[in-house]
Design a protein around this motif. Sequence first.
Motif, PDB file in Angstrom:
ATOM      1  N   ASP A 152     -31.633  13.706  39.358  1.00  0.00           N
ATOM      2  CA  ASP A 152     -30.864  12.652  40.159  1.00  0.00           C
ATOM      3  C   ASP A 152     -30.233  11.906  39.060  1.00  0.00           C
ATOM      4  OD1 ASP A 152     -30.959  13.455  42.620  1.00  0.00           O
ATOM      5  OD2 ASP A 152     -32.239  11.858  43.353  1.00  0.00           O
ATOM      6  N   LYS A 153     -31.205  11.185  38.055  1.00  0.00           N
ATOM      7  CA  LYS A 153     -30.741  10.352  37.183  1.00  0.00           C
ATOM      8  C   LYS A 153     -29.892  10.865  36.167  1.00  0.00           C
ATOM      9  CE  LYS A 153     -32.349   8.544  33.585  1.00  0.00           C
ATOM     10  NZ  LYS A 153     -32.831   7.971  32.377  1.00  0.00           N
ATOM     11  N   GLY A 154     -30.230  12.053  35.636  1.00  0.00           N
ATOM     12  CA  GLY A 154     -29.483  13.138  34.704  1.00  0.00           C
ATOM     13  C   GLY A 154     -28.250  13.077  35.101  1.00  0.00           C
ATOM     14  N   ARG A 155     -27.887  13.286  36.542  1.00  0.00           N
ATOM     15  CA  ARG A 155     -26.456  13.522  37.038  1.00  0.00           C
ATOM     16  C   ARG A 155     -25.613  12.322  36.700  1.00  0.00           C
ATOM     17  NH1 ARG A 155     -28.957  17.224  41.948  1.00  0.00           N
ATOM     18  NH2 ARG A 155     -29.111  18.818  40.518  1.00  0.00           N
ATOM     19  N   LEU A 156     -26.196  11.225  36.791  1.00  0.00           N
ATOM     20  CA  LEU A 156     -25.410   9.786  36.418  1.00  0.00           C
ATOM     21  C   LEU A 156     -25.172  10.006  34.988  1.00  0.00           C
ATOM     22  CD1 LEU A 156     -27.220   7.297  38.820  1.00  0.00           C
ATOM     23  CD2 LEU A 156     -25.083   8.475  39.111  1.00  0.00           C
ATOM     24  N   THR A 157     -26.038  10.002  34.267  1.00  0.00           N
ATOM     25  CA  THR A 157     -25.750  10.016  32.742  1.00  0.00           C
ATOM     26  C   THR A 157     -24.915  11.177  32.093  1.00  0.00           C
ATOM     27  OG1 THR A 157     -27.970  11.082  32.251  1.00  0.00           O
ATOM     28  CG2 THR A 157     -27.782   8.603  32.156  1.00  0.00           C
ATOM     29  N   MET A 158     -24.977  12.383  32.904  1.00  0.00           N
ATOM     30  CA  MET A 158     -24.109  13.243  32.566  1.00  0.00           C
ATOM     31  C   MET A 158     -22.864  12.899  32.868  1.00  0.00           C
ATOM     32  SD  MET A 158     -24.027  16.467  31.509  1.00  0.00           S
ATOM     33  CE  MET A 158     -25.537  16.889  31.433  1.00  0.00           C
ATOM     34  N   GLY A 159     -22.530  12.405  34.027  1.00  0.00           N
ATOM     35  CA  GLY A 159     -21.145  11.742  34.247  1.00  0.00           C
ATOM     36  C   GLY A 159     -20.865  10.821  33.346  1.00  0.00           C
ATOM     37  N   ALA A 160     -21.412  10.035  32.920  1.00  0.00           N
ATOM     38  CA  ALA A 160     -21.083   8.921  32.042  1.00  0.00           C
ATOM     39  C   ALA A 160     -20.572   9.731  30.531  1.00  0.00           C
ATOM     40  CB  ALA A 160     -22.275   8.059  31.590  1.00  0.00           C
ATOM     41  N   SER A 161     -21.232  10.666  30.261  1.00  0.00           N
ATOM     42  CA  SER A 161     -21.096  11.219  29.086  1.00  0.00           C
ATOM     43  C   SER A 161     -19.547  12.017  29.225  1.00  0.00           C
ATOM     44  CB  SER A 161     -21.963  12.515  28.856  1.00  0.00           C
ATOM     45  OG  SER A 161     -23.302  11.944  28.676  1.00  0.00           O
ATOM     46  N   ALA A 162     -19.470  12.650  30.512  1.00  0.00           N
ATOM     47  CA  ALA A 162     -18.085  13.449  30.610  1.00  0.00           C
ATOM     48  C   ALA A 162     -17.059  12.240  30.387  1.00  0.00           C
ATOM     49  CB  ALA A 162     -18.326  14.135  31.920  1.00  0.00           C
ATOM     50  N   LEU A 163     -17.256  10.968  31.165  1.00  0.00           N
ATOM     51  CA  LEU A 163     -16.320  10.096  31.186  1.00  0.00           C
ATOM     52  C   LEU A 163     -15.962   9.555  29.799  1.00  0.00           C
ATOM     53  CD1 LEU A 163     -14.916   7.706  32.687  1.00  0.00           C
ATOM     54  CD2 LEU A 163     -16.802   6.703  32.751  1.00  0.00           C
ATOM     55  N   GLY A 164     -17.122   9.217  28.839  1.00  0.00           N
ATOM     56  CA  GLY A 164     -16.728   8.912  27.544  1.00  0.00           C
ATOM     57  C   GLY A 164     -15.809   9.850  26.741  1.00  0.00           C
ATOM     58  N   SER A 165     -15.942  11.389  27.133  1.00  0.00           N
ATOM     59  CA  SER A 165     -15.351  12.313  26.415  1.00  0.00           C
ATOM     60  C   SER A 165     -13.978  12.160  26.798  1.00  0.00           C
ATOM     61  CB  SER A 165     -15.755  13.649  26.458  1.00  0.00           C
ATOM     62  OG  SER A 165     -17.323  13.565  25.712  1.00  0.00           O
ATOM     63  N   CYS A 209     -23.968   3.423  27.344  1.00  0.00           N
ATOM     64  CA  CYS A 209     -24.466   3.910  25.893  1.00  0.00           C
ATOM     65  C   CYS A 209     -23.990   5.267  25.881  1.00  0.00           C
ATOM     66  CB  CYS A 209     -25.894   3.545  25.494  1.00  0.00           C
ATOM     67  SG  CYS A 209     -26.327   1.763  25.391  1.00  0.00           S
ATOM     68  N   TYR A 210     -24.172   5.937  27.013  1.00  0.00           N
ATOM     69  CA  TYR A 210     -23.687   7.405  26.760  1.00  0.00           C
ATOM     70  C   TYR A 210     -22.122   7.645  26.879  1.00  0.00           C
ATOM     71  CZ  TYR A 210     -28.370   9.652  27.401  1.00  0.00           C
ATOM     72  OH  TYR A 210     -29.562  10.111  27.254  1.00  0.00           O
ATOM     73  N   GLU A 211     -21.697   6.908  27.644  1.00  0.00           N
ATOM     74  CA  GLU A 211     -20.120   6.819  27.676  1.00  0.00           C
ATOM     75  C   GLU A 211     -19.805   6.806  26.193  1.00  0.00           C
ATOM     76  OE1 GLU A 211     -18.704   4.009  30.466  1.00  0.00           O
ATOM     77  OE2 GLU A 211     -16.569   4.268  29.601  1.00  0.00           O
ATOM     78  N   GLU A 212     -20.113   5.715  25.376  1.00  0.00           N
ATOM     79  CA  GLU A 212     -19.735   5.357  24.292  1.00  0.00           C
ATOM     80  C   GLU A 212     -19.992   6.589  23.114  1.00  0.00           C
ATOM     81  OE1 GLU A 212     -18.017   2.358  24.523  1.00  0.00           O
ATOM     82  OE2 GLU A 212     -17.298   3.158  22.672  1.00  0.00           O
ATOM     83  N   LEU A 213     -21.290   7.146  23.287  1.00  0.00           N
ATOM     84  CA  LEU A 213     -21.709   8.043  22.338  1.00  0.00           C
ATOM     85  C   LEU A 213     -21.073   9.310  22.717  1.00  0.00           C
ATOM     86  CD1 LEU A 213     -23.936   8.116  20.215  1.00  0.00           C
ATOM     87  CD2 LEU A 213     -25.520   8.919  22.142  1.00  0.00           C
ATOM     88  N   SER A 214     -20.522   9.546  23.697  1.00  0.00           N
ATOM     89  CA  SER A 214     -19.769  10.686  23.933  1.00  0.00           C
ATOM     90  C   SER A 214     -18.358  10.697  23.559  1.00  0.00           C
ATOM     91  CB  SER A 214     -19.901  11.091  25.417  1.00  0.00           C
ATOM     92  OG  SER A 214     -21.220  11.205  25.925  1.00  0.00           O
ATOM     93  N   LYS A 215     -17.994   9.925  22.764  1.00  0.00           N
ATOM     94  CA  LYS A 215     -16.554   9.671  22.151  1.00  0.00           C
ATOM     95  C   LYS A 215     -16.452  10.482  20.813  1.00  0.00           C
ATOM     96  CE  LYS A 215     -15.229   5.665  24.779  1.00  0.00           C
ATOM     97  NZ  LYS A 215     -14.996   4.049  24.850  1.00  0.00           N
ATOM     98  N   THR A 216     -17.746  11.111  20.474  1.00  0.00           N
ATOM     99  CA  THR A 216     -17.784  11.788  19.203  1.00  0.00           C
ATOM    100  C   THR A 216     -18.410  13.042  19.519  1.00  0.00           C
ATOM    101  OG1 THR A 216     -18.413  11.914  16.850  1.00  0.00           O
ATOM    102  CG2 THR A 216     -19.983  10.851  18.555  1.00  0.00           C
TER     103      THR A 216
END
Length: 384
Positions: free
Chosen positions: A244-257, A72-79
């Motif tokens: 720890d978990k935040g580091r994964l979702t942060m990675g996902a956000s960067a990936l989506g962008s 979800c973060y990956e998708e949301l980070s495309k904007t």
Amino acid sequence: MDFDIPENLRMMVDTVAKFVKQDLEPISQQVEDEDHIPEDVVQKMRELGLFGLSIPEEYGGLELGTLGECLCYEELSKTNACFRSRIGTNNGIGSQGILLDGTPQQKERYLPNLASGQWTACFALTEPEAGSDAANIQTTAELKGDHWVLNGRKHFITNGDIADVATVFAANDRQKKARGGITAFIVEKTFPGFYVGTIERKMGLRGSHTCELIFDDCRVPRENVIGGETNVGQGFKTAMKTLDKGRLTMGASALGSAQKLMDLSIAYAKQRVQFGQPIANFQAIQIKLADMATHIYAARQMLYHAAWLRDKRGAAVVKEASMVKLFCTEMANRAADMAVQIHGGMGYVRDFPVERFYRDLRLTTIYEGTSEIQRTVIAREILK
Ligand SMILES: Cc1cc2nc3c(=O)[nH]c(=O)nc-3n(C[C@H](O)[C@H](O)[C@H](O)COP(=O)(O)OP(=O)(O)OC[C@H]3O[C@@H](n4cnc5c(N)ncnc54)[C@H](O)[C@@H]3O)c2cc1C
């Protein structure tokens, strides 16, 4: 190995993608200009359940698990990144301390309000003298009767200005520091002595605010120590588990962008004509696109594997989470640099979103642990 994404997660990702396209992308520039997300959009986020992606169903969340949340973060980070930031504290750093270490009563009181998005959470660890060296916090907590009294100042607190509830870390014993000297508290905005200070002026991430939080004889009931009395002095562990978990979702956000930047760059390279042909025909441009695609592919495999380890194996992913954050955020910053280069002068002006992504992504290698700190964690883990 099964690389298929489960049907329920795929459906949620499609929902988020549609929301991004129909509701968020059209206002991404407006939000940037006004530095504010309209309330009707926040309400739609609530209705979609975006504030409770990670929170268990018994507390009203969607309980998607790490992989689902990352998708979800990956998708949301495309904007515009501020939308992700708006839901990020409720799903991540603002709720995880309560979810991981809270008492049943604390979970009952706070998690449903955070999952629904009726309340906003924040995470208050960083101080002017304690950033990477988080164990050096100066904010004090002193037990006086049936209350703890907090004194000190936090800064750079995401969503601090709109938070209803904050996870606050304070020193109950300055000598002991991380080893028994830091306690995590749940502080509500109505508690006496809790104040919002200056809102910081940032390079990017407009639409999402970070600010100072001030504790001036702030009175916190004893029952608001995360995990209860037995957890006094154990707050640093809570903070590290949360991150720890935040580091994964942060990675996902960067990936989506990064994915979005590649898509924008491909579209631009195909339509921008120089020397009588699309710039996509030039090998120098193709090399950049090929590198972006390859790095994105590597980042995605790494992220999904670490999320799978955490979900399926219930494994501690300290090393993997740091690797994901380090690799994905640095990769996305390189992708942003290449995207600006591919767009030429247009990459430097505000008419095109790559300029905004370039500024917003710069933060990702800094907060929730800098790249230097991620390398320190990885080295510590592999040298154990
Ligand atoms: C927009 C924004 C939002 C934020 N949101 C939150 C939030 O919600 N809650 C919260 O608690 N904090 C938040 N932060 C704080 C953020 O986590 C810190 O900025 C970050 O941890 C770095 O701390 P610092 O800024 O004090 O930098 P410093 O720790 O002073 O670091 C400066 C430089 O020194 C390097 N360095 C420091 N120590 C070492 C070492 N041992 N080895 C090698 N290099 C080192 C760092 O990597 C960095 O390059 C936010 C920050 C920003 C900018």
